[in-house]
Design a protein around this motif. Structure first.
Motif, PDB file in Angstrom:
ATOM      1  N   GLU A  56       0.900  -1.360   0.063  1.00  0.00           N
ATOM      2  CA  GLU A  56      -0.060  -0.008  -0.024  1.00  0.00           C
ATOM      3  C   GLU A  56       0.675   1.193   0.036  1.00  0.00           C
ATOM      4  O   GLU A  56       0.532   2.352  -0.567  1.00  0.00           O
ATOM      5  CB  GLU A  56      -0.915  -0.136   1.194  1.00  0.00           C
ATOM      6  CG  GLU A  56      -1.734   1.319   1.365  1.00  0.00           C
ATOM      7  CD  GLU A  56      -3.018   1.129   0.159  1.00  0.00           C
ATOM      8  OE1 GLU A  56      -3.266   2.265  -0.390  1.00  0.00           O
ATOM      9  OE2 GLU A  56      -3.157   0.156  -0.461  1.00  0.00           O
ATOM     10  N   THR A  57       2.045   1.211   0.496  1.00  0.00           N
ATOM     11  CA  THR A  57       3.079   2.372   0.613  1.00  0.00           C
ATOM     12  C   THR A  57       3.944   2.298  -0.532  1.00  0.00           C
ATOM     13  O   THR A  57       3.994   3.362  -1.202  1.00  0.00           O
ATOM     14  CB  THR A  57       3.865   2.027   1.918  1.00  0.00           C
ATOM     15  OG1 THR A  57       3.310   1.866   3.013  1.00  0.00           O
ATOM     16  CG2 THR A  57       5.005   3.157   1.924  1.00  0.00           C
ATOM     17  N   TYR A  58       4.060   1.077  -1.374  1.00  0.00           N
ATOM     18  CA  TYR A  58       4.746   1.143  -2.471  1.00  0.00           C
ATOM     19  C   TYR A  58       4.550  -0.060  -3.370  1.00  0.00           C
ATOM     20  O   TYR A  58       4.756  -1.129  -2.379  1.00  0.00           O
ATOM     21  CB  TYR A  58       6.278   1.437  -2.250  1.00  0.00           C
ATOM     22  CG  TYR A  58       7.420   1.356  -3.617  1.00  0.00           C
ATOM     23  CD1 TYR A  58       6.836   2.267  -4.700  1.00  0.00           C
ATOM     24  CD2 TYR A  58       7.957   0.189  -3.633  1.00  0.00           C
ATOM     25  CE1 TYR A  58       7.718   1.670  -5.762  1.00  0.00           C
ATOM     26  CE2 TYR A  58       8.573  -0.095  -4.956  1.00  0.00           C
ATOM     27  CZ  TYR A  58       8.481   0.856  -5.823  1.00  0.00           C
ATOM     28  OH  TYR A  58       9.584   0.681  -7.038  1.00  0.00           O
ATOM     29  N   PRO A  59       4.100  -0.149  -4.325  1.00  0.00           N
ATOM     30  CA  PRO A  59       3.689   0.914  -5.390  1.00  0.00           C
ATOM     31  C   PRO A  59       2.420   1.386  -5.183  1.00  0.00           C
ATOM     32  O   PRO A  59       1.996   2.413  -5.868  1.00  0.00           O
ATOM     33  CB  PRO A  59       3.845   0.308  -6.597  1.00  0.00           C
ATOM     34  CG  PRO A  59       3.391  -1.022  -6.325  1.00  0.00           C
ATOM     35  CD  PRO A  59       3.995  -1.533  -5.148  1.00  0.00           C
ATOM     36  N   THR A  60       1.657   1.045  -4.076  1.00  0.00           N
ATOM     37  CA  THR A  60       0.312   1.960  -3.796  1.00  0.00           C
ATOM     38  C   THR A  60      -0.703   1.088  -4.593  1.00  0.00           C
ATOM     39  O   THR A  60      -0.278   0.168  -5.582  1.00  0.00           O
ATOM     40  CB  THR A  60       0.213   3.308  -3.768  1.00  0.00           C
ATOM     41  OG1 THR A  60      -0.080   3.350  -5.382  1.00  0.00           O
ATOM     42  CG2 THR A  60       1.424   4.096  -3.264  1.00  0.00           C
ATOM     43  N   GLY A  61      -1.907   1.229  -4.348  1.00  0.00           N
ATOM     44  CA  GLY A  61      -2.983   0.725  -5.028  1.00  0.00           C
ATOM     45  C   GLY A  61      -3.388   1.412  -6.402  1.00  0.00           C
ATOM     46  O   GLY A  61      -4.227   0.953  -7.283  1.00  0.00           O
ATOM     47  N   ASP A  62      -2.836   2.264  -6.583  1.00  0.00           N
ATOM     48  CA  ASP A  62      -2.850   3.231  -7.935  1.00  0.00           C
ATOM     49  C   ASP A  62      -2.720   2.353  -9.051  1.00  0.00           C
ATOM     50  O   ASP A  62      -1.562   2.002  -9.273  1.00  0.00           O
ATOM     51  CB  ASP A  62      -2.169   4.846  -7.721  1.00  0.00           C
ATOM     52  CG  ASP A  62      -2.482   5.297  -8.762  1.00  0.00           C
ATOM     53  OD1 ASP A  62      -3.547   6.138  -9.036  1.00  0.00           O
ATOM     54  OD2 ASP A  62      -1.360   5.361  -9.710  1.00  0.00           O
ATOM     55  N   ALA A  63      -3.661   2.502 -10.003  1.00  0.00           N
ATOM     56  CA  ALA A  63      -3.096   1.428 -11.062  1.00  0.00           C
ATOM     57  C   ALA A  63      -1.987   1.847 -11.831  1.00  0.00           C
ATOM     58  O   ALA A  63      -1.212   1.163 -12.399  1.00  0.00           O
ATOM     59  CB  ALA A  63      -4.463   1.642 -12.018  1.00  0.00           C
ATOM     60  N   THR A  64      -1.866   3.256 -12.110  1.00  0.00           N
ATOM     61  CA  THR A  64      -0.923   3.739 -12.934  1.00  0.00           C
ATOM     62  C   THR A  64       0.459   3.544 -12.073  1.00  0.00           C
ATOM     63  O   THR A  64       1.592   3.058 -12.823  1.00  0.00           O
ATOM     64  CB  THR A  64      -0.813   5.249 -13.014  1.00  0.00           C
ATOM     65  OG1 THR A  64      -2.105   5.648 -13.229  1.00  0.00           O
ATOM     66  CG2 THR A  64       0.075   5.957 -14.003  1.00  0.00           C
ATOM     67  N   ARG A  65       0.471   3.536 -10.903  1.00  0.00           N
ATOM     68  CA  ARG A  65       1.846   3.291 -10.259  1.00  0.00           C
ATOM     69  C   ARG A  65       1.911   1.761 -10.136  1.00  0.00           C
ATOM     70  O   ARG A  65       3.387   1.501 -10.365  1.00  0.00           O
ATOM     71  CB  ARG A  65       1.748   3.566  -8.657  1.00  0.00           C
ATOM     72  CG  ARG A  65       1.751   5.328  -8.801  1.00  0.00           C
ATOM     73  CD  ARG A  65       1.687   5.788  -7.172  1.00  0.00           C
ATOM     74  NE  ARG A  65       1.554   7.114  -7.352  1.00  0.00           N
ATOM     75  CZ  ARG A  65       1.820   8.060  -6.304  1.00  0.00           C
ATOM     76  NH1 ARG A  65       1.832   7.595  -5.191  1.00  0.00           N
ATOM     77  NH2 ARG A  65       1.596   9.299  -6.281  1.00  0.00           N
ATOM     78  N   LEU A  66       1.086   0.809 -10.125  1.00  0.00           N
ATOM     79  CA  LEU A  66       1.323  -0.504 -10.195  1.00  0.00           C
ATOM     80  C   LEU A  66       1.708  -0.886 -11.405  1.00  0.00           C
ATOM     81  O   LEU A  66       2.904  -1.778 -11.558  1.00  0.00           O
ATOM     82  CB  LEU A  66      -0.045  -1.222  -9.834  1.00  0.00           C
ATOM     83  CG  LEU A  66       0.076  -2.655  -9.920  1.00  0.00           C
ATOM     84  CD1 LEU A  66       0.754  -3.323  -8.795  1.00  0.00           C
ATOM     85  CD2 LEU A  66      -1.544  -3.184  -9.703  1.00  0.00           C
ATOM     86  N   ALA A  67       1.095  -0.310 -12.391  1.00  0.00           N
ATOM     87  CA  ALA A  67       1.582  -0.615 -13.619  1.00  0.00           C
ATOM     88  C   ALA A  67       3.090  -0.421 -14.066  1.00  0.00           C
ATOM     89  O   ALA A  67       3.873  -1.034 -14.484  1.00  0.00           O
ATOM     90  CB  ALA A  67       0.865   0.038 -14.863  1.00  0.00           C
ATOM     91  N   ALA A  68       3.268   0.794 -13.444  1.00  0.00           N
ATOM     92  CA  ALA A  68       4.903   1.325 -13.514  1.00  0.00           C
ATOM     93  C   ALA A  68       5.868   0.380 -12.811  1.00  0.00           C
ATOM     94  O   ALA A  68       6.666   0.238 -13.376  1.00  0.00           O
ATOM     95  CB  ALA A  68       4.764   2.859 -13.066  1.00  0.00           C
ATOM     96  N   TYR A  69       5.452   0.082 -11.832  1.00  0.00           N
ATOM     97  CA  TYR A  69       6.205  -0.916 -11.190  1.00  0.00           C
ATOM     98  C   TYR A  69       6.355  -2.476 -11.611  1.00  0.00           C
ATOM     99  O   TYR A  69       7.449  -2.703 -11.756  1.00  0.00           O
ATOM    100  CB  TYR A  69       5.589  -1.170  -9.483  1.00  0.00           C
ATOM    101  CG  TYR A  69       6.158  -2.411  -8.707  1.00  0.00           C
ATOM    102  CD1 TYR A  69       7.239  -2.162  -7.953  1.00  0.00           C
ATOM    103  CD2 TYR A  69       5.756  -3.800  -8.860  1.00  0.00           C
ATOM    104  CE1 TYR A  69       8.042  -3.026  -7.324  1.00  0.00           C
ATOM    105  CE2 TYR A  69       6.242  -4.717  -8.150  1.00  0.00           C
ATOM    106  CZ  TYR A  69       7.553  -4.406  -7.319  1.00  0.00           C
ATOM    107  OH  TYR A  69       8.209  -5.422  -6.586  1.00  0.00           O
ATOM    108  N   LEU A  70       5.344  -2.644 -12.408  1.00  0.00           N
ATOM    109  CA  LEU A  70       5.384  -3.942 -13.135  1.00  0.00           C
ATOM    110  C   LEU A  70       6.330  -3.781 -14.442  1.00  0.00           C
ATOM    111  O   LEU A  70       7.005  -4.693 -14.871  1.00  0.00           O
ATOM    112  CB  LEU A  70       4.123  -4.492 -13.658  1.00  0.00           C
ATOM    113  CG  LEU A  70       3.160  -4.928 -12.439  1.00  0.00           C
ATOM    114  CD1 LEU A  70       1.788  -5.201 -12.665  1.00  0.00           C
ATOM    115  CD2 LEU A  70       3.665  -6.360 -11.706  1.00  0.00           C
TER     116      LEU A  70
END
Lengths: 649, 234
Positions: free
Chosen positions: B118-132
């Motif tokens: 939840e802290t990183y990459p967070t549940g935000d879809a854009t940030r999650l996609a960036a992480y992946l």
């Protein structure tokens, strides 16, 4: 941009006749994985190390890709020439998506543009391998067993999830005396596509039946009453005397013969490895008991013919049972439909029963598809929409004008017959269209009728086609696709449309009223069409969220609401703002108790739909508009379902 | 996000054993991983995975476990082995400081998993996609996200995604390998793996054979990563 394929991901097993994997591509100094698309700086020493470790298989001669985009997902296939020779696939060449090829070290190397292109090619190869394996089944030499194993191994390496290859794998394991049930279970577990799984089961049964026929006493005729026969039985009506008059028998058998011809074509379509199934064997006619007996295999025939005969008979019995109504609708001629009607209903009073292959009980034939007096299919439960006049463009032509591909919304392509409308007549305007050579990508009005098939699927019929020109009195759009629910429409609109500005501006206005939109038609090419279509989508979206006087036509199948739609609906129906827990609770109450929606994620992702104040969420104006638009379709769809249920007997 | 473990084995039987019994501690004490564990104070020895993805270019074999299959272990938002080899500036620190840095950014599985993600990459879809997609996060380093933890610019000073990807490590018995979700290997090796598994366990462990068959993804690690990215981003 230019790119060079240096090799492919994975270990080229020295024993394997077939290897493949994602291309390892050199692009602008980076090494790119053709599947994941990930880059890393190319280091020659590291590349050699990866090759030594078997992580990458290097090509002796790199292959240059003249066209390469970052979104491409190329992959490399290596086929040993001995395999090409043994499988008889020298003439099997990639039909599409081949980006490069070479010969090296006794291997044929292909670079395919993407998985789709590779799938098309490996399906062709798998078909040939299956044909070869079936042919080999009649050979008995020891070397044949090894060849068979080599071919199957290579085939499965190329196409691990192919239904027919896995059926053969399970069958050979049967033959080796292993646990049949488990072998089949393993084979089914390898096949992921439900259609391929059904094909696997059909082919596996056919293989076992063909094997059993071989093992039966040489030359002994099959028992027409045995469990493996397919039996059609007639009672009452034409058989009310307990038997069949010769005239009726001849009529039914003649019709069955015609249907069998269609079944043969359908069998080859479903099982492309079959060259041509032999004509179905009518083993006996018991006119006394009004029964027709068909046998699925004949012992003396080549193995591949026995398999084909079995599969053909299963297709025939499925056609008679109405299970392939859609295939009949789409491909059968009127004569075949008539013949089928004779077989399943030679007179209104006649009861027809059948006993499918391997079944022990007779069941009454109540075909899902019925036909009217003109031989037109009338599926049970079929529903037709009223004609919808939609703006779109034609993007393709298939089967030499047999079918059109049209676009009525971004991402919504429809293929539909161009030679008959829902009443069997040629759609209006098709003739004129054929005279033109500029029909593609031109703004066009398509009058469509949407049919809900008994199977729950949908089908569109083209009633009229009319390229948009300068204003004409009757050029009116009556329907637009829903932006929020796929396959739904807003209809009973009245939007006049015409071209202005030397044909470069698509002008849409309320009939007798204000301008709704002016869309630039930059060119009569795909890019130009896609551009005005995207602009049209935004016009449609505005219309849908602002106009609730017009009617909604729900989709044939209303999908479960997404997380966003659930949150929108709950907030739209609430009296005021709700906190996260209250939204979650209402979603569980209104939809399903086990549904979990991460409300914050939805809210954060769609900031234009929601506002948050002190932990409480409410809809913005746009959120409320979208919620209303969604609910308008959803409620229409729910009432249509209810009406459909209450009209059922 | 799933637990992705890439591995290399000498033969098909060894691959089968990993897929049936789970990844094991490297038997050689001089193996890099075990040496690094000693220098970083990680004990007992662990098996390692990345969360959500694995090596970005090429690999031979990989298996995927769902979060629920990891019943113990630890989580760190970078590759701990990298602090020894190449994650700047930590690679220049003396070993005790490296160990302290790793310990400061270590959380316990499974209880801390949700809060960490939840802290990183967070549940935000854009940030999650960036992480992946292995995109470098904004900021200097993980200290930006966890105030009070040591501040080192490991994001700013590195280009390798392993400086900002979650590493999971667990003792082998904490991994429920019977919950195997996917695995993959080179297509030319797959049939040999199946045949070997059947030879070794056909008579004794048919549930394993079925699991092995149902969870196989063809095409190799690159294809599997593409599939995982789609599944997880959705």
């Amino acid at each position: 941009m230019a790119a060079t394929v240096l090799g492919y991901e994975g270990n080229r097993d020295a024993r394997s006749l077939v290897s493949w994997g994602a291309a390892a591509i050199l692009v602008d100094g980076d090494l790119v994985n053709g599947a994941s698309g990930m880059h890393r700086p190319h280091d020659e020493e590291e590349f050699r190390q990866l090759t030594r470790e078997g992580t990458i298989s290097a090509l002796e001669s790199p292959i240059i890709l003249k066209q390469y985009r970052n979104a491409d997902r190329p992959l490399v296939v290596e086929l040993a020439l001995t395999f090409v020779d043994e499988a008889g696939i020298k003439d099997v060449v990639p039909r599409k998506g081949l980006r490069g090829s070479s010969h090296e070290r006794g291997f044929q190397v292909y670079v395919f543009a993407d998985l789709d292109a590779f799938n098309a090619y490996r399906s062709q190869v798998a078909t040939r391998v299956v044909q070869k394996l079936l042919d080999l089944q009649d050979e008995t030499e020891g070397a044949i067993v090894e060849l068979r194993e080599r071919l199957l191994h290579a085939g499965l390496t190329l196409h691990a999830h192919d239904g027919v290859l896995n059926a053969l794998q399970a069958f050979y394991e049967d033959a080796f005396g292993e646990d049949r049930t488990f072998a089949l279970e393993m084979a089914k577990a390898r096949v992921r596509d439900p259609l391929e799984q059904r094909q696997l089961e059909c082919v596996h049964r056919a293989l076992l039946a063909a094997e059993a026929a071989l093992q039966a006493a040489a030359g002994a005729p099959p028992d027409p009453n045995g469990d493996h026969a397919y039996v059609l039985q007639y009672r009452e009506g034409v058989a009310d005397s307990g038997g069949l008059a010769l005239r009726d028998a001849a009529h039914i058998v003649g019709s069955a013969n015609r249907v069998d011809g269609f079944a043969g074509e359908e069998t080859v379509r479903r099982f492309p490895f079959l060259r041509s199934p032999p004509s179905t064997q009518l083993q006996a006619i018991s006119t006394g008991s009004a029964k027709l007996h068909f046998v699925p295999t004949i012992a003396g025939e080549p193995f591949s013919d026995r398999v084909a005969r079995y599969l053909n008979l299963t297709v025939l019995q499925d056609i008679i049972d109405g299970k392939l109504g859609e295939a009949v609708e789409q491909r059968a001629t009127a004569q075949v439909v008539k013949a089928l009607q004779t077989v399943v209903q030679p007179s209104p009073q006649t009861v027809v029963e059948h006993r499918p292959i391997d079944a022990s009980e007779y069941t009454r034939i109540e075909p899902e598809t019925l036909w009217d007096d003109d031989g037109r299919p009338q599926p049970k439960g079929a529903e037709y929409s009223e004609p919808l006049v939609l703006l779109g463009y034609q993007s393709g032509l298939l089967q030499d004008w047999g079918k059109l591909e049209i676009n009525i919304f971004p991402g919504t392509r429809i293929r539909l017959a161009s030679d008959r409308d829902r009443d069997g007549n040629e759609p209006m305007g098709i003739d004129a269209l054929k005279q033109r050579n500029d029909f593609l990508f031109r703004p066009t009005l398509f009058t469509l009728v949407r049919q809900r098939l008994a199977s729950g699927r949908r089908k569109y019929w083209l009633q009229q086609v009319r390229p948009v020109a300068a204003y004409l009195k009757s050029a009116v759009i009556t329907a637009i696709p829903s932006t929020f629910v796929h396959d739904a429409f807003v209809y009973r609109l009245d939007l006049a449309i015409g071209l202005r500005g030397d044909g470069h501006v698509l002008h849409i206005r309320e009939s007798g009223g204000d301008t709704v939109a002016e869309l630039e038609v930059a060119s009569l090419e795909l890019s130009g069409a896609q551009k005005w279509m995207r602009a049209f989508q935004s016009v449609c979206e505005n219309l849908e969220i602002s106009d609730f006087r017009s009617s909604r036509l729900g989709p044939v199948f209303m999908p479960s609401p997404t997380a966003l739609e659930r949150v929108l609906v709950v907030l739209q129906e609430a009296d005021g703002p709700l906190d996260r827990d209250a939204i979650s609770q209402r979603i569980r109450e209104q939809f399903r108790p086990d549904v979990h929606v991460d409300v914050w994620t939805v809210v954060r992702k769609h900031t234009s739909h929601f506002t948050v104040d002190d932990g409480e969420v409410s809809l913005t104006l746009r959120g409320a508009q979208i919620a209303r638009a969604y609910l308008a379709v959803e409620r229409r769809s729910a009432s249509a379902r209810k009406a459909s249920r209450t009209s059922e007997p | 996000l799933v637990w992705v473990h890439a591995f290399r084995r000498a033969d098909e039987a060894a691959i089968v054993r990993v897929l049936r019994d789970g990844p094991q501690i490297h038997p050689d004490e001089t193996n890099d991983t075990r040496v690094y564990e000693g220098r970083l104070g990680i004990a007992p020895n662990r098996v390692y995975a990345y969360v959500g993805r694995t090596l970005e270019t090429f690999g031979e074999n990989a298996l995927v476990l769902p979060p629920a299959a990891v019943r113990g272990g630890h989580l760190t938002p970078f590759d701990t082995g990298g602090t020894i080899r190449k994650i700047r500036p930590i690679d220049d620190f003396p070993d005790p400081e490296k160990a302290a840095y790793v310990a400061a950014f270590t959380w316990t599985l499974p209880e801390d998993l949700a809060a960490c993600l939840e802290t990183y990459p967070t549940g935000d879809a854009t940030r999650l996609a960036a992480y992946l997609d292995t995109a470098k996060p904004d900021g200097r380093g993980p200290g930006d996200l966890w105030p009070g933890k040591p501040d080192a610019a490991i994001w700013e000073q590195n280009t390798d995604w392993r400086a900002w990807t979650w590493e999971g490590r667990a003792e082998p018995h904490h991994l429920a390998i019977d919950q195997l979700r996917h695995w993959t290997c080179s297509p030319s090796v797959a049939n040999g793996v199946f045949a070997t598994a059947k030879r070794l366990y056909g008579a004794t462990d048919r549930p394993f054979l079925l699991r092995l068959t149902k969870t196989y993804l063809e095409g190799g690690v690159g294809s599997m990563l593409l599939r995982l990215r789609k599944d997880q981003a959705a």
